[in-house]
Design an enzyme around this catalytic site. Sequence first.
Site, PDB file in Angstrom:
ATOM      1  N   HIS A 342     -46.921  25.060 -15.367  1.00 29.78           N
ATOM      2  CA  HIS A 342     -48.199  24.335 -15.318  1.00 29.78           C
ATOM      3  C   HIS A 342     -49.205  25.527 -15.605  1.00 29.78           C
ATOM      4  O   HIS A 342     -48.957  26.719 -15.359  1.00 29.78           O
ATOM      5  CB  HIS A 342     -48.391  23.747 -13.990  1.00 29.78           C
ATOM      6  CG  HIS A 342     -49.430  22.814 -13.930  1.00 29.78           C
ATOM      7  ND1 HIS A 342     -50.717  23.035 -13.912  1.00 29.78           N
ATOM      8  CD2 HIS A 342     -49.319  21.318 -13.840  1.00 29.78           C
ATOM      9  CE1 HIS A 342     -51.571  22.011 -13.621  1.00 29.78           C
ATOM     10  NE2 HIS A 342     -50.757  21.089 -13.803  1.00 29.78           N
ATOM     11  N   ASP A 399     -44.087  16.066 -12.983  1.00 36.06           N
ATOM     12  CA  ASP A 399     -43.128  15.058 -13.926  1.00 36.06           C
ATOM     13  C   ASP A 399     -41.590  15.504 -13.695  1.00 36.06           C
ATOM     14  O   ASP A 399     -40.822  14.660 -14.111  1.00 36.06           O
ATOM     15  CB  ASP A 399     -43.475  15.558 -15.449  1.00 36.06           C
ATOM     16  CG  ASP A 399     -44.833  15.122 -15.791  1.00 36.06           C
ATOM     17  OD1 ASP A 399     -45.393  15.930 -16.107  1.00 36.06           O
ATOM     18  OD2 ASP A 399     -45.177  13.954 -15.460  1.00 36.06           O
TER      19      ASP A 399
HETATM   20  C1  SDX Z   1     -48.950  17.553 -16.731  1.00 36.30           C
HETATM   21  O1  SDX Z   1     -53.087  20.326 -16.848  1.00 36.30           O
HETATM   22  C2  SDX Z   1     -52.767  19.323 -15.981  1.00 36.30           C
HETATM   23  O2  SDX Z   1     -53.137  19.316 -14.976  1.00 36.30           O
HETATM   24  C3  SDX Z   1     -51.716  18.409 -16.218  1.00 36.30           C
HETATM   25  C4  SDX Z   1     -50.948  17.523 -15.332  1.00 36.30           C
HETATM   26  C5  SDX Z   1     -51.878  16.554 -14.687  1.00 36.30           C
HETATM   27  O3  SDX Z   1     -51.755  15.940 -13.664  1.00 36.30           O
HETATM   28  O4  SDX Z   1     -52.812  15.947 -15.772  1.00 36.30           O
HETATM   29  O5  SDX Z   1     -50.404  18.293 -14.269  1.00 36.30           O
HETATM   30  C6  SDX Z   1     -49.613  16.753 -15.830  1.00 36.30           C
HETATM   31  O6  SDX Z   1     -48.973  17.469 -17.916  1.00 36.30           O
HETATM   32  C7  SDX Z   1     -47.861  18.521 -16.012  1.00 36.30           C
HETATM   33  C8  SDX Z   1     -46.921  19.463 -17.292  1.00 36.30           C
HETATM   34  C9  SDX Z   1     -46.119  18.500 -17.909  1.00 36.30           C
HETATM   35  N1  SDX Z   1     -45.407  19.434 -18.983  1.00 36.30           N
HETATM   36  C10 SDX Z   1     -44.110  19.716 -18.912  1.00 36.30           C
HETATM   37  O7  SDX Z   1     -43.669  19.775 -17.867  1.00 36.30           O
HETATM   38  C11 SDX Z   1     -43.757  20.249 -20.048  1.00 36.30           C
HETATM   39  C12 SDX Z   1     -42.935  21.738 -19.922  1.00 36.30           C
HETATM   40  N2  SDX Z   1     -44.112  22.890 -19.318  1.00 36.30           N
HETATM   41  C13 SDX Z   1     -44.477  23.199 -20.441  1.00 36.30           C
HETATM   42  O8  SDX Z   1     -44.369  23.406 -21.791  1.00 36.30           O
HETATM   43  C14 SDX Z   1     -45.709  24.319 -19.940  1.00 36.30           C
HETATM   44  O9  SDX Z   1     -45.360  24.839 -18.544  1.00 36.30           O
HETATM   45  C15 SDX Z   1     -47.164  23.810 -19.626  1.00 36.30           C
HETATM   46  C16 SDX Z   1     -47.400  23.048 -21.061  1.00 36.30           C
HETATM   47  C17 SDX Z   1     -47.130  22.877 -18.706  1.00 36.30           C
HETATM   48  C18 SDX Z   1     -48.342  24.929 -19.651  1.00 36.30           C
HETATM   49  O10 SDX Z   1     -48.393  25.453 -20.698  1.00 36.30           O
HETATM   50  P1  SDX Z   1     -49.155  27.096 -20.532  1.00 36.30           P
HETATM   51  O11 SDX Z   1     -49.752  26.945 -19.518  1.00 36.30           O
HETATM   52  O12 SDX Z   1     -49.731  27.030 -21.909  1.00 36.30           O
HETATM   53  O13 SDX Z   1     -47.904  28.045 -20.634  1.00 36.30           O
HETATM   54  P2  SDX Z   1     -47.245  28.652 -21.780  1.00 36.30           P
HETATM   55  O14 SDX Z   1     -46.565  27.554 -22.587  1.00 36.30           O
HETATM   56  O15 SDX Z   1     -47.898  29.650 -22.560  1.00 36.30           O
HETATM   57  O16 SDX Z   1     -45.892  29.662 -21.178  1.00 36.30           O
HETATM   58  C19 SDX Z   1     -46.316  30.674 -20.643  1.00 36.30           C
HETATM   59  C20 SDX Z   1     -44.667  31.338 -20.539  1.00 36.30           C
HETATM   60  C21 SDX Z   1     -44.001  31.208 -21.823  1.00 36.30           C
HETATM   61  O17 SDX Z   1     -43.142  32.362 -21.750  1.00 36.30           O
HETATM   62  P3  SDX Z   1     -43.366  33.740 -22.507  1.00 36.30           P
HETATM   63  O18 SDX Z   1     -44.311  33.459 -23.945  1.00 36.30           O
HETATM   64  O19 SDX Z   1     -44.326  34.450 -21.555  1.00 36.30           O
HETATM   65  O20 SDX Z   1     -42.278  34.580 -22.656  1.00 36.30           O
HETATM   66  O21 SDX Z   1     -43.888  30.722 -19.624  1.00 36.30           O
HETATM   67  C22 SDX Z   1     -42.823  29.811 -20.521  1.00 36.30           C
HETATM   68  C23 SDX Z   1     -43.338  30.214 -21.916  1.00 36.30           C
HETATM   69  O22 SDX Z   1     -42.267  30.213 -22.824  1.00 36.30           O
HETATM   70  N3  SDX Z   1     -42.634  28.603 -19.827  1.00 36.30           N
HETATM   71  C24 SDX Z   1     -41.438  27.879 -19.968  1.00 36.30           C
HETATM   72  C25 SDX Z   1     -41.926  26.666 -19.576  1.00 36.30           C
HETATM   73  N4  SDX Z   1     -42.851  26.246 -19.460  1.00 36.30           N
HETATM   74  C26 SDX Z   1     -43.747  27.677 -19.660  1.00 36.30           C
HETATM   75  N5  SDX Z   1     -40.403  28.262 -20.280  1.00 36.30           N
HETATM   76  C27 SDX Z   1     -39.346  27.246 -20.249  1.00 36.30           C
HETATM   77  N6  SDX Z   1     -39.597  26.107 -19.689  1.00 36.30           N
HETATM   78  C28 SDX Z   1     -40.937  25.819 -19.296  1.00 36.30           C
HETATM   79  N7  SDX Z   1     -40.876  24.569 -19.008  1.00 36.30           N
END
Ligand code: SDX
Length: 466
Positions: A342, A399
């Site tokens: 998140h 989720d």
């Molecule tokens: C919702 O914003 C809100 O409030 C949203 C929400 C709401 O109520 O409105 O809470 C609802 O959208 C919840 C999120 C649902 N999405 C997912 O579950 C999809 C999977 N999660 C991600 O793709 C990610 O965690 C996000 C999109 C939720 C957040 O992305 P960020 O903050 O841009 O983080 P990032 O992509 O830059 O990740 C940081 C690091 C990366 O690794 P490095 O580059 O540091 O090596 O964490 C890793 C990412 O690769 N990472 C994950 C991961 N999420 C982040 N690695 C594996 N699996 C994951 N799910």
Amino acid sequence: MMPCRVMGMPGLIRRRRPRGGADRTPGSSFCEVPIAMPDKATLTIGDKSYELPVVVGTEGEVGVDISNLRNQSGAITLDDGYANTGSCCSAITFIDGDQGILRYRGYPIEQLAIRSTFVETAYLLIFGELPSRTQHAEFRALLSQHEYLHEDMRHHFEGFPPNAHPMAILSAMINAMGCYQPALLNPDDPEHFTDAAARIMSKVRTIAAASYKKSIGEPWMYPRPELQYVPNFLHMMFSKPNRPYEPDPDVVSALRMILILHADHEQNCSTSTVRMVGSAQANLYASVAAGVCALWGPLHGGANQAVINMLSSILASGETASAFIAKVKDKTSKIRLMGFGHRVYRNYDPRAKILKEACDKVLAKLGIHDPMLDLAKQLEETALRDEYFIQRKLYPNVDFYSGIIMRAMGIPVPMFPVMFAIGRMPGWIAHWREVALSPNPRIYRPRQIYVGPTKRDYVPADQRPL
Ligand code: SDX
């Protein structure tokens, strides 16, 4: 003293009659919240220094106000994905991502999820205070009054293919709905705003259920005014003309809680979209229809559908949780653990905690053993022990478990983002209103740093390579 404008606090009379109708909460208006101003921020660029005001919110959050930075310095800030940028001051929802705190208008989500109803929570988010019993009854009556769709809207559904994604239908139908009430497209009148808000909140259920019935080739079920918000939706989804559906009370309370948990979440992608579109003075229907489109993305509200798809493909492959987690950690796989991570929560999403407990209760009550739930718990357990997730502070989000409960209720997977949208509707409406009531409304228009080609002259076609 550096004021931070926050709605809902007794204070100054507003300077101008803003759109979205006067705020109906007694004694609330926009105000200057005089606060002790900590030291100013000083920014040094080259040999010049610039002093920037600092604002502090009611929960102690500190923001550097850069509204005047470009005028002072000619420079702007850059913040990929807005991870460090506040777009506004807002009085609606507070999140502390480090502590895993979520409050709607100051009320903890853990209390609202158990003790409130979705209609009451919607009223709280939109108007700023818990309703009196009279206000609650009036709002509930308004929702019942507006639960039907105009009969002509049936024809719009006929234009969609049976396998149309229900989020596409929802967004289109919300805008279509607005065409039948042209007066409400400019809800400057407070009654118009409340009327438009009630119509949207009430009819999104009817649209969602109708899109489901169309996808399975069954006739629409008309709403039953004697039913409350959630049972009425389940009736429209699962009743048949020859067989009424009587929902299990535990299913009703679980779905009511799911909608409350999804009702708002401050400046997430879809809510920021609604605020952005609303800042152009686009009407409420157009703004929430845009919010539906943003929510559809699998990184956002579409994640609940992506989680179930992920769990079912792992089960189908016979892969173990550890083997899948190993793939997630291997960047070349481009696989993410959907439902994890998140932007704001660097701790367990409080909503996920509540939903995980509800999973056990609802499935036990329905006598369902779902291997997906066992797998989800194994994935969580494996991930939370793993350095990759610990170091990046990746925890289950809203989720991760919500889809398992909705699946147990018989809600089809493509409808999961629609359920998220139905839940988020009051939050979007509240934020649209906060923008409309802003004493200094400004269109949202971020700047950029240009990195394309510098000036060059036009080359006629006959002088370019074939
Ligand atoms: C919702 O914003 C809100 O409030 C949203 C929400 C709401 O109520 O409105 O809470 C609802 O959208 C919840 C999120 C649902 N999405 C997912 O579950 C999809 C999977 N999660 C991600 O793709 C990610 O965690 C996000 C999109 C939720 C957040 O992305 P960020 O903050 O841009 O983080 P990032 O992509 O830059 O990740 C940081 C690091 C990366 O690794 P490095 O580059 O540091 O090596 O964490 C890793 C990412 O690769 N990472 C994950 C991961 N999420 C982040 N690695 C594996 N699996 C994951 N799910």
